[in-house]
Motif scaffolding. Structure first.
Motif, short mmCIF file in Angstrom:
data_model
loop_
_atom_site.label_atom_id
_atom_site.label_comp_id
_atom_site.label_asym_id
_atom_site.label_seq_id
_atom_site.Cartn_x
_atom_site.Cartn_y
_atom_site.Cartn_z
N ARG A 285 23.98 31.38 30.41
CA ARG A 285 23.56 32.44 30.83
C ARG A 285 24.72 33.40 30.51
O ARG A 285 23.38 34.60 29.89
CB ARG A 285 23.25 32.02 32.72
N TRP A 286 25.28 33.18 31.11
CA TRP A 286 26.24 34.93 31.55
C TRP A 286 26.95 35.03 29.35
O TRP A 286 27.24 33.43 29.59
CB TRP A 286 27.36 34.93 32.12
N THR A 287 26.97 35.63 29.12
CA THR A 287 27.60 35.39 27.42
C THR A 287 29.00 36.73 27.53
O THR A 287 29.60 37.40 28.64
CB THR A 287 26.73 35.90 26.57
N CYS A 288 29.97 36.95 26.41
CA CYS A 288 30.98 37.31 26.52
C CYS A 288 30.35 39.23 26.30
O CYS A 288 31.16 39.76 27.48
CB CYS A 288 31.41 37.44 25.54
N ALA A 289 29.22 39.53 25.90
CA ALA A 289 28.66 41.09 25.95
C ALA A 289 29.18 41.12 27.26
O ALA A 289 28.56 42.46 28.08
CB ALA A 289 28.20 41.14 25.37
N ASP A 290 28.10 40.06 28.36
CA ASP A 290 27.85 40.25 29.40
C ASP A 290 28.74 40.49 30.39
O ASP A 290 29.20 41.57 31.30
CB ASP A 290 26.81 39.21 29.83
N LEU A 291 30.26 39.74 30.95
CA LEU A 291 31.21 39.54 31.35
C LEU A 291 32.27 40.59 31.00
O LEU A 291 32.73 40.65 31.72
CB LEU A 291 31.73 38.24 31.25
N ALA A 292 32.24 41.81 29.84
CA ALA A 292 32.90 42.70 29.34
C ALA A 292 32.82 43.57 30.40
O ALA A 292 34.70 43.89 31.02
CB ALA A 292 32.90 43.42 28.01
N PRO A 293 32.05 44.26 30.88
CA PRO A 293 32.21 45.29 31.58
C PRO A 293 32.00 44.68 33.33
O PRO A 293 32.88 45.75 33.73
CB PRO A 293 30.70 45.74 31.29
N LEU B 136 34.61 42.08 34.31
CA LEU B 136 35.69 41.99 34.93
C LEU B 136 36.53 43.21 35.06
O LEU B 136 36.42 44.18 35.03
CB LEU B 136 36.14 41.21 33.11
N HIS B 137 37.23 42.27 36.86
CA HIS B 137 38.08 43.74 37.13
C HIS B 137 39.43 42.82 37.69
O HIS B 137 39.38 41.56 37.44
CB HIS B 137 37.54 44.00 38.14
N PRO B 138 40.08 43.61 37.65
CA PRO B 138 41.98 43.41 38.02
C PRO B 138 42.04 42.55 39.50
O PRO B 138 42.85 41.56 39.23
CB PRO B 138 42.04 44.51 38.38
N SER B 139 41.31 42.27 40.25
CA SER B 139 40.54 41.84 41.25
C SER B 139 40.10 41.08 41.85
O SER B 139 40.40 40.26 42.70
CB SER B 139 40.44 43.14 42.91
N MET B 140 39.49 40.40 40.80
CA MET B 140 38.82 38.56 40.97
C MET B 140 40.03 37.97 40.66
O MET B 140 40.55 37.68 40.20
CB MET B 140 38.11 39.47 39.74
N TYR C 290 35.38 41.74 22.85
CA TYR C 290 36.35 40.64 22.20
C TYR C 290 37.51 40.99 22.56
O TYR C 290 38.49 39.98 23.62
CB TYR C 290 35.87 40.39 20.91
N ARG C 291 38.15 41.57 23.01
CA ARG C 291 39.64 42.17 23.44
C ARG C 291 39.26 42.31 24.95
O ARG C 291 40.47 41.68 25.06
CB ARG C 291 39.95 43.23 22.10
N LYS C 292 38.51 42.65 25.47
CA LYS C 292 38.29 43.00 26.57
C LYS C 292 38.58 41.67 27.69
O LYS C 292 39.02 41.39 28.14
CB LYS C 292 37.50 43.65 27.14
N ARG D 154 43.00 35.54 30.13
CA ARG D 154 44.79 35.32 29.87
C ARG D 154 44.88 35.09 31.63
O ARG D 154 46.14 34.66 31.19
CB ARG D 154 45.12 36.31 28.76
N ARG D 155 44.70 36.65 32.17
CA ARG D 155 45.58 35.74 33.42
C ARG D 155 45.22 34.84 34.39
O ARG D 155 45.51 34.39 34.83
CB ARG D 155 45.32 37.29 34.72
N TYR D 156 43.89 33.85 33.88
CA TYR D 156 43.20 32.64 34.95
C TYR D 156 43.34 31.75 34.20
O TYR D 156 43.49 30.98 34.77
CB TYR D 156 42.23 33.17 34.89
#
Length: 438
Positions: A249-257, A259-263, A298-300, A306-308
């Motif tokens: 369902r979700w891809t890397c391009a979908d997840l990039a915008p 992602l938030h540090p509070s998640m 990809y970098r984002k 890496r935090r999770y």
């Protein structure tokens, strides 16, 4: 009597507009003795201003009121027209208008209250939620193709499994246990921050996604912290199929915008695909031709995830793609998949020479997986391994496996024994190098 006092003593026209007289008196000032006479509704009453009380001055003249409004104001002011009541004793700075304060508390009974426009309440949008609608799930393989796969084969034939069982009766069990313990200790090394392992090759079809899936499953089996297998291939990769995902369902391009540090980890895993035997998967596409994954996304994604996750295995595109070069340069450990052919080994050696020229030498954290895709290999394995080791890297040979050659989802219980041991050694070599990087 002056002309101003004569006009002040005369009752107002128009039915005794006492309010206009009061405003006129305030605008004209008080007498010399500090007292001011104000005409009432009937023209006979007077009100005295207290001594020492400051005199009010009307800066902006008030407009005339109709008779009905005047009567209502008179009633609200006390009914007798005494200007010394609360309305008359209200003071204000000389710089501001006084008329609105004199009549602010006296509104006609038939005068409607002005309606204020209602402010629509707009709920605040959670920054962690996507702005666009959620994408639809897409199957990794057509159901008809799943039926065409048939029953998966075992990696070892019956004859080979029987021969290995007989050899175990006469072999040293202690040596095998010691080797398995050493490998498990390498795989279970603790990490301070999330480690990223980039897997690439010099061309497609050599087993890059297969090696990525094997590494992801092996690390997830031995480690107790979460492991992610990420697909960063710009083409229509086969990693979701090899990992056994039925739909994506979700891809890397979908997840990039998104992602938030509070998640939290539970928020992130809601966008990932759970693997049947453990671990998580993030695909690069939904099995359709679309815009390729860019370097920024990809970098984002890798930096945020890496935090999770303790370990992230990135199945990158083939070299010299932009995402592959970025992944190889920023990863903690690298795996270059090479086919057991003369041209494949030669091109892989050129890749190793390029890694040696990077600002920070990446050869110390690079492992070459020499994969045999056919049982009839013409190139000598020892010669190929020696040629690659000259560059200063570790080389692990992955033998031909019937189960892997058949395609489709990988089942680790059906892998050949030699394949299982080779994957364990490869994962141990990669993890040991990834942990040493600070």
């Amino acid at each position: 009597m002056t002309q101003r006092e004569q006009r002040r003593e005369q009752p107002s026209a128009g039915g005794g507009d006492w309010q206009r007289d009061v405003l006129r008196e305030l605008g004209g000032g008080a007498g010399g003795n500090g007292r001011a006479r104000t005409g009432t509704g009937d023209g006979s009453g007077a009100a005295s201003v207290r001594p020492g009380e400051p005199t009010l001055r009307l800066v902006h003249p008030a407009p005339s009121r109709p008779a009905a409004t005047t009567a209502a104001v008179t009633t609200a002011a006390g009914g007798d027209g005494d200007a010394s009541g609360p309305q008359g004793r209200h003071h204000r700075d000389e710089r501001g208008p006084a008329a609105p304060d004199l009549v602010s508390g006296a509104r006609a009974a038939d005068e409607p209250e002005p309606e204020r426009p209602a402010t629509p309440s707009v709920p605040a949008r959670d920054p962690r939620l996507p702005a666009s609608p959620a994408p639809e799930s897409a199957p990794t393989l057509d159901p008809r193709l799943l039926l065409a796969l048939g029953r998966p084969l075992r990696g070892d034939s019956v004859t080979r499994r029987t021969g290995r069982a007989l050899r175990k009766l006469t072999s040293s069990v202690t040596q095998d246990v010691a080797e398995q313990t050493r490998i498990a200790r390498e795989l279970q090394q603790p990490v301070t921050t999330g480690r990223v392992v980039a897997v690439t090759s010099i061309r497609g079809g050599v087993g890059k996604s297969t090696v990525s899936a094997l590494l992801g499953r092996t690390l997830n089996h031995y480690r107790h912290d979460p492991v992610l297998t990420l697909e960063a291939d710009t083409a229509l990769g086969t990693l979701p199929v090899r990992m056994g995902a039925e739909a994506v369902r979700w891809t890397c391009a979908d997840l990039a915008p998104i992602l938030h540090p509070s998640m939290q980890l539970t928020d992130v895993t809601g966008y990932l695909v759970p693997v049947s035997d453990g671990g998580w998967l993030l695909p690069a596409s939904r099995g359709q031709v679309g815009p390729p994954l860019d370097m920024t996304s990809y970098r984002k994604v890798t930096l945020a995830l890496r935090r999770y996750f303790a370990v992230t295995v990135a199945d990158c595109e083939t070299l010299p793609g932009e995402v592959a070069r970025t992944a190889m340069d920023t990863a903690h450990a690298r795996v270059v998949v090479a086919p057991t052919t003369a041209e494949g080994v030669g091109a892989t050696r050129q890749v190793l020479d390029w890694l040696a020229r990077l600002p920070h030498s990446a050869l110390a954290t690079t492992v070459v997986a020499l994969v045999s895709n056919t049982p009839d290999t013409l190139l000598d394995d020892k010669t190929a391994v020696g040629h690659l080791k000259e560059a200063g890297v570790a080389v692990v040979t992955v033998p031909y496996d019937r189960h892997l050659a058949g395609g489709g989802p990988i089942r680790t219980d059906l892998l050949a024994h030699a394949t299982q041991q080779a994957v364990l050694r490869l994962a141990a070599e990669v993890m040991g190098r990834a942990v040493r990087v600070r």
